[in-house]
Design a protein around this motif. Structure first.
Motif, PDB file in Angstrom:
ATOM      1  N   GLN A  49     -26.276  16.844  70.638  1.00 57.82           N
ATOM      2  CA  GLN A  49     -25.464  16.518  71.813  1.00 57.82           C
ATOM      3  C   GLN A  49     -24.715  15.236  71.490  1.00 57.82           C
ATOM      4  O   GLN A  49     -25.307  14.268  71.007  1.00 57.82           O
ATOM      5  CB  GLN A  49     -26.330  16.357  73.063  1.00 57.82           C
ATOM      6  N   LYS A  50     -23.404  15.235  71.744  1.00 53.46           N
ATOM      7  CA  LYS A  50     -22.561  14.161  71.233  1.00 53.46           C
ATOM      8  C   LYS A  50     -21.818  13.433  72.337  1.00 53.46           C
ATOM      9  O   LYS A  50     -21.201  14.048  73.201  1.00 53.46           O
ATOM     10  CB  LYS A  50     -21.563  14.735  70.227  1.00 53.46           C
ATOM     11  N   TRP A  51     -21.897  12.092  72.286  1.00 53.14           N
ATOM     12  CA  TRP A  51     -21.048  11.227  73.087  1.00 53.14           C
ATOM     13  C   TRP A  51     -20.161  10.381  72.176  1.00 53.14           C
ATOM     14  O   TRP A  51     -18.951  10.354  72.331  1.00 53.14           O
ATOM     15  CB  TRP A  51     -21.910  10.322  73.983  1.00 53.14           C
ATOM     16  N   GLN A  52     -20.779   9.721  71.185  1.00 54.77           N
ATOM     17  CA  GLN A  52     -20.020   8.888  70.264  1.00 54.77           C
ATOM     18  C   GLN A  52     -19.195   9.745  69.304  1.00 54.77           C
ATOM     19  O   GLN A  52     -19.619  10.824  68.889  1.00 54.77           O
ATOM     20  CB  GLN A  52     -20.963   7.989  69.456  1.00 54.77           C
ATOM     21  N   GLU A  53     -18.032   9.262  68.978  1.00 59.79           N
ATOM     22  CA  GLU A  53     -17.165   9.939  68.007  1.00 59.79           C
ATOM     23  C   GLU A  53     -16.533   8.894  67.097  1.00 59.79           C
ATOM     24  O   GLU A  53     -15.713   8.097  67.546  1.00 59.79           O
ATOM     25  CB  GLU A  53     -16.077  10.740  68.740  1.00 59.79           C
ATOM     26  N   GLN A  55     -20.217  10.302  65.463  1.00 60.18           N
ATOM     27  CA  GLN A  55     -21.600  10.112  65.889  1.00 60.18           C
ATOM     28  C   GLN A  55     -22.400   9.400  64.796  1.00 60.18           C
ATOM     29  O   GLN A  55     -22.096   9.523  63.605  1.00 60.18           O
ATOM     30  CB  GLN A  55     -22.235  11.456  66.214  1.00 60.18           C
ATOM     31  N   GLN A  56     -23.413   8.665  65.196  1.00 62.86           N
ATOM     32  CA  GLN A  56     -24.246   7.945  64.253  1.00 62.86           C
ATOM     33  C   GLN A  56     -24.874   8.902  63.238  1.00 62.86           C
ATOM     34  O   GLN A  56     -25.212  10.039  63.552  1.00 62.86           O
ATOM     35  CB  GLN A  56     -25.326   7.130  64.970  1.00 62.86           C
ATOM     36  N   SER A 117     -32.902  10.457  70.149  1.00 63.75           N
ATOM     37  CA  SER A 117     -32.084  10.587  71.361  1.00 63.75           C
ATOM     38  C   SER A 117     -31.695   9.216  71.909  1.00 63.75           C
ATOM     39  O   SER A 117     -32.560   8.427  72.294  1.00 63.75           O
ATOM     40  CB  SER A 117     -32.849  11.363  72.439  1.00 63.75           C
ATOM     41  N   TYR A 167     -26.223   2.075  75.746  1.00 68.98           N
ATOM     42  CA  TYR A 167     -27.334   2.990  75.974  1.00 68.98           C
ATOM     43  C   TYR A 167     -28.407   2.276  76.799  1.00 68.98           C
ATOM     44  O   TYR A 167     -28.568   1.061  76.723  1.00 68.98           O
ATOM     45  CB  TYR A 167     -27.960   3.432  74.663  1.00 68.98           C
ATOM     46  N   ASP A 217     -26.433  10.812  72.984  1.00 68.33           N
ATOM     47  CA  ASP A 217     -26.315  11.274  71.600  1.00 68.33           C
ATOM     48  C   ASP A 217     -27.689  11.709  71.129  1.00 68.33           C
ATOM     49  O   ASP A 217     -28.617  10.891  71.057  1.00 68.33           O
ATOM     50  CB  ASP A 217     -25.776  10.160  70.696  1.00 68.33           C
ATOM     51  N   ILE A 219     -29.679  13.779  68.064  1.00 67.62           N
ATOM     52  CA  ILE A 219     -29.505  14.276  66.703  1.00 67.62           C
ATOM     53  C   ILE A 219     -30.862  14.638  66.088  1.00 67.62           C
ATOM     54  O   ILE A 219     -31.839  13.907  66.249  1.00 67.62           O
ATOM     55  CB  ILE A 219     -28.799  13.237  65.809  1.00 67.62           C
TER      56      ILE A 219
END
Length: 227
Positions: A49-53, A55-56, A117, A167, A217, A219
């Motif tokens: 699930q992605k918020w940052q672009e 992503q880490q 997460s 966050y 985010d 992963i």
């Protein structure tokens, strides 16, 4: 001791695992853990699930006697030398489920895989209200509905770098290999459709009570501990 969580961008996994632990240790860090996105967890892409672009790409967790900037400078410099960019937060750790089933071995990949997460609380809840839902309700749901054999909650106390995304918490949970691609294994309901639906529904309902979807985010990672 204070715990620091870092998100890293632009990393070389091999160089990170080979060079960072010793260098961080020399800078005073202890309890070092590195989570990387690698081929071993590639099959779990549907779980992202992605918020940052962008992503880490990795997460580094470690402890220092003090997270104050003047005492953290050596660790910051070391981490900066192993990535293109990093962000750091001071966190308060709560170990809900300690990994006693597949005890990590220093320098080796932990069995299974780890869901890392970065989450935000719902914007319509004040912080204390969201924390109460998380700690007093959701924690029990997460234990009862999943096949996690490690579950660690990290409440963000404050950001330590100027560009750190906003966050509220970082959560790490370890799961069996099968849970990477099989939702029934993830929700501890292999061969039991009714239990799967009940566990899934309970988890989604509980998450919705305090998490701000769209600002998270999540992963899948491989976990490595270093003494």
């Amino acid at each position: 001791m204070e715990k620091i969580v870092c998100a890293l961008w632009g990393v070389d996994n091999v160089a990170l695992l080979a060079g960072l632990p010793d260098a961080l240790h020399a800078a005073g860090a202890r309890g070092i853990r590195i989570n990387i996105r690698d081929e071993a967890v590639a099959a779990g892409a549907a779980l992202i699930q992605k918020w940052q672009e962008p992503q880490q790409e990795a997460v580094v967790q470690y402890w220092l006697p003090s997270a104050n900037a003047i005492f953290r400078a050596g660790a910051d410099k070391t981490i900066a030398g192993h990535c293109n960019r990093f962000a750091a937060w001071l966190v308060a750790e709560s170990t809900i489920i300690a990994n006693r089933e597949h005890t990590p071995v220093s320098g080796q990949r932990t069995w299974g895989w780890s869901q890392a997460s970065f989450i935000n609380f719902r914007s319509d809840l004040d912080r204390m209200e969201a924390m109460n839902v998380w700690h007093s309700h959701h924690t029990r749901v997460a234990i009862d509905t999943q096949s996690n054999f490690e579950y660690v909650q990290n409440l963000v106390v404050r950001p330590l770098t100027d560009d750190a995304p906003e966050y509220d918490a970082f959560v790490e949970e370890c799961f069996p290999v099968e849970a990477l691609t099989d939702p029934h294994a993830f929700f501890d309901a292999v061969g039991d459709p009714a239990k799967f639906k009940a566990n899934l529904d309970d988890m989604m309902d509980s998450c919705g009570r305090f998490i701000q979807f769209g600002r998270i985010d999540i992963i899948p990672t491989s976990q490595y501990d270093f003494g």
